[in-house]
Write an enzyme that holds these catalytic residues in place. Sequence first.
Site, PDB file in Angstrom:
ATOM      1  N   ASP A  79       0.702  -1.109   0.128  1.00 48.69           N
ATOM      2  CA  ASP A  79      -0.087   0.182  -0.217  1.00 48.69           C
ATOM      3  C   ASP A  79       0.857   1.218  -0.198  1.00 48.69           C
ATOM      4  O   ASP A  79       0.494   2.356  -0.307  1.00 48.69           O
ATOM      5  CB  ASP A  79      -0.957  -0.066   1.327  1.00 48.69           C
ATOM      6  CG  ASP A  79      -2.293  -1.016   1.187  1.00 48.69           C
ATOM      7  OD1 ASP A  79      -1.994  -1.806   0.088  1.00 48.69           O
ATOM      8  OD2 ASP A  79      -3.201  -0.792   1.633  1.00 48.69           O
ATOM      9  N   ASP A  89      -1.370  -6.176   2.985  1.00 48.71           N
ATOM     10  CA  ASP A  89      -2.757  -5.975   3.189  1.00 48.71           C
ATOM     11  C   ASP A  89      -3.460  -6.920   2.304  1.00 48.71           C
ATOM     12  O   ASP A  89      -4.504  -7.768   2.820  1.00 48.71           O
ATOM     13  CB  ASP A  89      -3.124  -4.531   3.016  1.00 48.71           C
ATOM     14  CG  ASP A  89      -2.571  -3.635   4.108  1.00 48.71           C
ATOM     15  OD1 ASP A  89      -1.889  -3.984   4.818  1.00 48.71           O
ATOM     16  OD2 ASP A  89      -3.206  -2.394   3.908  1.00 48.71           O
ATOM     17  N   LYS A  90      -3.140  -6.987   0.936  1.00 48.46           N
ATOM     18  CA  LYS A  90      -3.851  -7.788   0.059  1.00 48.46           C
ATOM     19  C   LYS A  90      -3.513  -9.226   0.033  1.00 48.46           C
ATOM     20  O   LYS A  90      -4.090 -10.188  -0.682  1.00 48.46           O
ATOM     21  CB  LYS A  90      -3.924  -7.170  -1.267  1.00 48.46           C
ATOM     22  CG  LYS A  90      -4.282  -5.712  -1.157  1.00 48.46           C
ATOM     23  CD  LYS A  90      -5.626  -5.387  -0.684  1.00 48.46           C
ATOM     24  CE  LYS A  90      -5.697  -3.966  -0.593  1.00 48.46           C
ATOM     25  NZ  LYS A  90      -5.205  -3.288   0.193  1.00 48.46           N
ATOM     26  N   SER A  99      -7.733   4.846   4.652  1.00 47.06           N
ATOM     27  CA  SER A  99      -6.826   4.278   5.593  1.00 47.06           C
ATOM     28  C   SER A  99      -7.366   3.781   6.775  1.00 47.06           C
ATOM     29  O   SER A  99      -8.256   4.460   7.373  1.00 47.06           O
ATOM     30  CB  SER A  99      -5.575   5.238   5.711  1.00 47.06           C
ATOM     31  OG  SER A  99      -4.599   4.615   6.726  1.00 47.06           O
TER      32      SER A  99
END
Length: 582
Positions: free
Chosen positions: A81, A123-124, A470
């Site tokens: 990110d 994150d992903k 965020s």
Amino acid sequence: MTHLRSNMSDTSALGIARRAQWKALGIGADELTKPKIAIVNTSSDLAACYAHLDDIVPVLKEELRALGALPFEIRTTAPSDFVTSVGRAGRYILPSRDLIVNDIEAVVEGARLDAMICLSSCDKTTPGHLMAAARLNIPTVVIACGYQHSGLAEGREADVEEVFLLAAQAAVTGEARDDLAELADDAILGPGVCAGLATANSMHIAAEALGMAVPGSTPVRANSERMWDAVRRSAAALMSAIENGIRPRDIITAGSVRNAARVMLAIGGSMNTIKHLQAVAVEAGVDIDVWETYRELGRQTPLLCSVRPNGPRLVEEFEDAGGGATIIRELLPLLDGDQLTITGRTLAENAAGARPADGEIIRTVADPFGTDPAITVLRGTLAPGGAVAKRPVPDTGRKRFTGPARVFANREEAIAAISNGRLRPGDVAVIRGIGVSGGPGMGLTSAFIFALHAKGLAQSVALVTDGQFSGLVNQGVTIGEVSPEAAADGPLGRLRDDDVIDIDLGAGTVDLLVSPEELAARAPFAPPADLDTGGGYLDQYRELVQPLACGAVLCPRPSSACHPGTGEASLTSTAATAGGTR
């Protein structure tokens, strides 16, 4: 050992060709009948999140070989990110999740491997790994590869999220921050994901709550002995799952998804976990409305910790107090403890080995930090499909906001309005047309929220957007991921300047005070003609992406768990209920 789908006869053309390929790699004929394991290494040199993953692979290979398996490392795209959000205004971030899923499918299904062990980091990656596991339905374990050591944990001033916040505020105010470079150099002191309960650590814990990660493995310091112990236990768990025929769809059920949602609410996890868990459910064919689950459970779930960015505690303190395993133990009376996990034991059986709450870092159900939901799902005439707000722990902020809309096409236009006087205290800023389809890929609005904070307007100006922001944002009245989005002809797309918006976080509502007849008579939202998507993957994504009710997956199967009846249909098909007055 159960039948292995990877085993092929030497008399078949593909079988003999595979033997020839693997002989050239030093793989002997005696290994060809062993379980063939994909080590999914979502790694990259671009970010600290992934810096240690390549070192895990040889250790994991050795463990798997010792247990009688034949491991193969495979690679996927590896988004960060903070790094891969520069191009196309950050629009690649969410779509990269689904690239990970398709990368895994193309290799693992193409080679017909028997099982997967996934090295999850930024994150992903965790949602991508869980989605792929659910889609392919072969034995899979997720390993949370840990969070980074930071200057903040050393008693100094900043971690990477703090530096990001300070830099964003300085950019808006024009304040000279000569210390930013020094703070940045001290922010990250080792590999791993961002410290705190933002999306990465939240999804790591969600994987354990689902039963797809070994117990007691989240969150964890990167490269710590606890991480290496989890690596070894994960290898053993995977081999046991292969032997006993335990597959992801045995584990990922409506009950386990509901458990994971409850745990996310109890820790005040990332709001992004909603769409990711919905996507996992869709890929598993599980019929559950995760948005409504968060909405229902939010007011029934005690907050058991107060960890950055929600509160003052560090994630290191949370881990040392027992982390996700202790949260699960304390919540067990509210969870479905009979759910199967990758260990072959139930969630309740795993939880028996966790330490009890210390009452300070992690509290008990009987003595929580609060009962107001840290993740608040709202519905109403402006968001019939749902919207989400993130709140601090404990929540002492403003919960009601009613004001006129000021409509913007992007965050830059909204930021400019703070200075030019168009946006004033009492207004509701609306940034629209940046949802999963309109973005495409969900535009980021964090910079605008940081600008409000920097100008002292965080409590006097609200935000409503079909984009995202965020996990650092949990102050003020900020409503994201409004659904249906403007590009899907939701009410947000027909809203105009001066329309009154009423937000009630306590009641969980967000309403547009315009009659349904007037709203239906207005022209639908028109996307900007000059939107820069590069003519590549983002255009493909826009054509294929499904609404947030489906977890923003790409073209789900007809049996997938999507819930358009809760409000994802266009305004024109729901004109009787899409607008109204209270």
